[in-house]
Motif scaffolding. Structure first.
Motif, short mmCIF file in Angstrom:
data_model
loop_
_atom_site.label_atom_id
_atom_site.label_comp_id
_atom_site.label_asym_id
_atom_site.label_seq_id
_atom_site.Cartn_x
_atom_site.Cartn_y
_atom_site.Cartn_z
N GLU A 254 48.70 66.04 56.51
CA GLU A 254 49.55 64.63 54.98
C GLU A 254 49.32 63.55 55.96
O GLU A 254 49.52 62.02 55.34
CB GLU A 254 50.82 65.47 54.52
N MET A 255 50.13 63.56 57.15
CA MET A 255 49.98 62.13 57.74
C MET A 255 47.98 62.02 58.42
O MET A 255 48.18 60.94 57.94
CB MET A 255 50.19 62.18 58.69
N VAL A 256 47.34 62.34 58.03
CA VAL A 256 45.87 62.33 59.04
C VAL A 256 45.36 62.04 57.89
O VAL A 256 44.15 60.89 58.13
CB VAL A 256 45.55 63.26 60.17
N VAL A 257 44.41 62.94 56.90
CA VAL A 257 43.78 62.32 55.61
C VAL A 257 43.87 60.49 55.02
O VAL A 257 43.20 60.62 54.87
CB VAL A 257 44.01 63.60 54.58
N PRO A 258 45.03 60.76 54.88
CA PRO A 258 45.13 59.32 54.13
C PRO A 258 44.69 58.22 54.76
O PRO A 258 44.06 57.02 54.59
CB PRO A 258 46.37 59.20 53.84
N ILE A 259 44.75 58.14 56.34
CA ILE A 259 44.53 56.99 57.84
C ILE A 259 43.48 57.68 57.52
O ILE A 259 41.74 57.12 57.28
CB ILE A 259 45.09 57.27 58.62
N LEU A 260 42.27 58.23 57.69
CA LEU A 260 40.68 59.16 57.51
C LEU A 260 39.59 57.87 56.59
O LEU A 260 39.25 57.19 56.32
CB LEU A 260 40.05 60.02 57.97
N GLN A 261 40.89 58.22 54.60
CA GLN A 261 39.70 57.61 53.84
C GLN A 261 40.04 56.47 53.51
O GLN A 261 38.93 55.85 52.63
CB GLN A 261 40.53 58.54 52.89
N ALA A 262 40.85 55.56 54.37
CA ALA A 262 41.14 54.68 54.05
C ALA A 262 40.40 53.71 54.56
O ALA A 262 40.01 52.99 54.33
CB ALA A 262 43.14 54.21 54.52
N GLU A 263 40.23 54.35 55.75
CA GLU A 263 39.43 53.55 56.71
C GLU A 263 37.42 54.09 56.24
O GLU A 263 36.43 52.73 56.26
CB GLU A 263 38.90 54.54 58.56
N ALA A 264 37.12 54.95 55.43
CA ALA A 264 36.46 55.44 55.38
C ALA A 264 35.75 54.19 53.60
O ALA A 264 34.66 53.95 53.36
CB ALA A 264 35.73 56.84 54.44
N GLN A 265 36.91 54.18 52.92
CA GLN A 265 36.90 53.44 52.07
C GLN A 265 36.56 51.96 52.36
O GLN A 265 35.73 50.58 51.79
CB GLN A 265 38.26 53.41 51.03
N ALA A 266 37.57 51.30 53.54
CA ALA A 266 36.89 50.21 54.05
C ALA A 266 35.77 49.92 54.24
O ALA A 266 35.35 48.56 54.72
CB ALA A 266 37.94 49.83 55.07
N LYS A 267 34.87 51.21 54.71
CA LYS A 267 33.62 50.61 55.54
C LYS A 267 32.89 51.04 54.96
O LYS A 267 31.50 50.14 55.33
CB LYS A 267 33.73 52.04 56.74
N ARG A 268 33.06 51.39 53.76
CA ARG A 268 32.28 51.10 52.01
C ARG A 268 31.31 52.73 52.97
O ARG A 268 29.78 52.46 52.79
CB ARG A 268 31.36 50.53 52.13
N ALA A 269 31.97 53.66 53.54
CA ALA A 269 31.35 55.17 53.40
C ALA A 269 30.81 55.42 51.80
O ALA A 269 31.44 55.56 50.95
CB ALA A 269 31.77 55.76 54.16
N MET A 270 29.56 56.03 52.23
CA MET A 270 28.86 56.46 50.56
C MET A 270 29.96 57.70 50.58
O MET A 270 29.86 57.34 48.85
CB MET A 270 27.56 56.92 51.37
N ARG A 271 30.41 58.68 50.86
CA ARG A 271 31.00 59.72 49.92
C ARG A 271 32.04 60.69 51.79
O ARG A 271 31.51 60.19 52.58
CB ARG A 271 30.48 60.07 48.89
N VAL A 272 33.02 60.83 51.14
CA VAL A 272 34.27 61.86 52.07
C VAL A 272 33.87 63.17 51.47
O VAL A 272 34.03 63.66 50.22
CB VAL A 272 35.60 60.74 51.40
N ILE A 273 33.81 64.22 52.65
CA ILE A 273 33.39 65.33 51.41
C ILE A 273 35.38 66.18 52.75
O ILE A 273 35.07 66.09 53.28
CB ILE A 273 32.29 65.89 52.14
N ASP A 274 35.45 67.10 51.59
CA ASP A 274 36.77 67.40 52.54
C ASP A 274 36.34 68.99 52.59
O ASP A 274 36.15 70.10 51.72
CB ASP A 274 37.85 67.79 51.43
N ALA A 275 35.69 69.33 54.37
CA ALA A 275 35.61 70.84 54.34
C ALA A 275 36.78 71.64 54.40
O ALA A 275 36.39 73.14 55.39
CB ALA A 275 34.57 70.64 55.76
#
Length: 586
Positions: A254-275
């Protein structure tokens, strides 16, 4: 510890050839599990037929074993050869541009030891034409020396032409830096392979294709962050534009994933996978060997079939199937690590054209994985330990006695909790071991047996949360024993040192005293229970003869405690060295 990218970027940009423009990587960070994920990805890529470089941090036995191609470590001679060539290049640049340090000199002497090792690793991978590199972050991510791929600089023309290099330095240096290329315009085998893959980001692929972020927890405070959110932000710094980001199971999601997702969006990553999703863990069958642990089993994952698969049904459909991948690495958490590795490998195939990855190669790779010093059960014949225990000279060639030790780094609270869970399972009493007693009327009553005693041989690193690690591992109600030892300073890491055994002992005593005084439910009988703890000043060399003598006793077969060497990977490395165990031949 001096984090930052300026020094290492300046160095690689001013080498005769820049390794970051000749390599493609999978980048892995996290607090726990990143080494296991690297090992699984490497093993699967090798099984798929790719020449795979791997860089881990920290090193295990020797600095060279952190740098491997197809799991073969770089030799000390190869390592030194690269260092010599970089230093010779420094001299040439300074002579060409004037003494006193040229602004285009790589500045190799000014690098930290970890930065130097990173440069050597990347140059070795480039010069040996690896297809792909699996790169483990040293600390954090954003400011780590490995985070130099896709930082925005265009690929420059060579700092010095091949002909000029020949005129200044001669044939030997030219052959060293360009041994894999016929001329400056020709492509190395690695470049040729990558040019066959369709570009996905503008006119080119990202060099850092996939980033894996394993479980994040508190560690290295004051260096990479004082809170879980600060640490997550530091580790998110490896995310790149156009890449695929694989987020492993997170204990603080709940604390970590939103930060990682926000960075991926800001960097325009192709996609994010929840393993943390998309797999099923197949229950393991308990092992007859209690020390080996009972985690084997497998994970079941969905594999998208296509015309390139080695098991294609020939009808060209894009249907999927379920495949099972073996779990060889021990620990209940390894299922999540395995799915993180699987998702990274699937992304390489689907998104970046690494078509030789298949269900068969994944199965073979996961089965063959080797990651020493992590929940590793070592068994060494007593007769091979004469250097530690003189009585071993009396052991005959057919002597079956062995020293058995469970070894694990467990260097922070999260890793200690995982080790505790594993040990609780393998030390738990079995039904067949329950004791039988006769009551007053002569009938027999079945009494549950106690959990097998555990002897913790602990060496802890300064700067870690020693008290929390001890509170997680040691249970005085189970009559555990604790032996505290120091470890040897690792090569090239002068900032690492062990906590004094006596200091650990005092910390344990304080923790146990507080545990008893604060518990209102402890019975009078239990209030007297205390852990049997000892401090040894001379390290494992002082402890191992005692363990060997105990386990070698003919009348003590199976009665000795389960011995667990843990608390630091540096202590585990000492164990491998003293027992003459080769970590890469298990």
């Amino acid at each position: 510890m001096n984090l930052g990218l300026d020094r290492i970027l300046h160095c690689v940009r001013n080498l005769p050839r820049n390794p970051i423009h000749n390599l493609r990587i999978v980048h892995v960070t996290g607090t726990n599990g990143k080494g296991s994920v690297c090992a699984l990805i490497t093993s699967a890529l090798v099984a798929s037929g790719y020449r795979t470089g791997t860089f881990n941090s920290p090193h295990f036995i020797h600095p060279c074993d952190a740098i491997r191609i197809n799991d073969r470590p770089i030799s000390p001679e190869e390592y030194q050869s690269i260092v010599d060539q970089i230093q010779a290049w420094e001299v040439i640049i300074e002579l060409r541009h004037g003494l006193g340090g040229s602004p285009v000199s790589p500045g190799f002497p000014a690098l930290t030891q970890f930065e130097k090792t990173t440069v050597v690793a990347l140059c070795w991978f480039m010069l040996n034409c690896v297809d792909i590199v699996v790169l483990e972050v040293g600390m954090g991510g954003r400011r780590d020396a490995t985070n130099i791929f896709d930082v925005g600089d265009p690929e420059p023309s060579p700092l010095i032409s091949r002909q000029d290099l020949f005129n200044i330095a001669g044939k030997k240096m030219v052959e060293f830096w360009y041994k894999d290329r016929q001329d400056l315009s020709s492509s190395s085998p690695t470049t040729s392979l990558l040019q066959q893959v369709a570009p996905l980001v503008g006119s080119r692929q990202p060099r850092s294709m996939v980033q894996c972020i394993t479980a994040i927890s508190i560690d290295h405070i004051e260096l990479i962050g004082n809170s879980i959110t600060e640490i997550a932000g530091e580790k998110a710094g490896i995310i790149r534009s156009g890449s695929v980001v694989v987020i492993g199971p997170q204990p603080n999601a709940e604390m970590v994933v939103p930060i990682l997702q926000a960075e991926a969006q800001a960097k325009r990553a192709m996609r994010v996978i929840d393993a943390s999703q998309g797999y099923t863990q197949i229950p393991a069958v308990p092992s007859e060997d209690s020390e080996a642990g009972h985690w084997s089993g497998a994970i079941r994952v969905r594999w998208p079939r296509d015309s390139n698969d080695d098991n294609d049904n020939g009808n060209g459909s894009d249907s999927s199937e379920f495949i099972e991948l073996p779990l060889v690495l021990k620990g209940g958490y390894q299922a999540g690590n395995a799915n993180t590795a699987y998702q990274a490998l699937l992304a390489l195939k689907r998104d970046f054209g690494w078509d030789k990855v298949s269900p068969r190669s994944l199965t073979l790779g996961f089965q063959a994985v080797n990651w020493p010093g992590r929940l590793s059960t070592l068994r060494v014949p007593i007769q091979n330990l004469r250097h530690l225990w003189p009585s071993a000279f009396n052991a005959s060639g057919d002597d079956k006695r062995q020293l058995t030790v469970l070894a694990d780094g467990a260097h922070n609270p999260a890793a200690a909790a995982a080790l505790r869970d594993h040990v609780q399972c393998i030390a738990a009493p079995r039904k067949a071991e329950s004791s039988t007693t006769a009551n007053a009327e002569g009938s027999e009553d079945q009494q549950p047996s106690l959990r097998r005693r555990v002897r913790w041989v602990l060496g802890l690193t300064k700067g870690k949360d020693v008290r929390q690690i001890l509170e997680l591992l040691v249970n005085d109600k189970d009559r555990d024993e604790v032996w505290f030892v120091p470890f040897n300073k690792p090569d090239g890491m002068p900032w690492i040192s062990s906590v004094e055994p006596q200091e650990c002992l005092e910390c344990l005593e304080a923790a146990m005293a507080q545990r008893h005084s604060s518990s209102a439910t402890v019975s009078d009988d239990d209030r007297g229970c205390r852990v049997q703890a000892r401090a040894f000043s001379e390290g494992l060399a002082q402890v191992l003869p005692l363990l060997i003598e105990e386990q070698a006793a003919e009348d003590n077969a199976g009665k000795y405690p389960l011995t667990v060497v843990c608390g630091s990977l540096y202590l585990v490395a000492d164990l491998y060295r003293l027992l003459n165990v080769s970590p890469w031949s298990q």
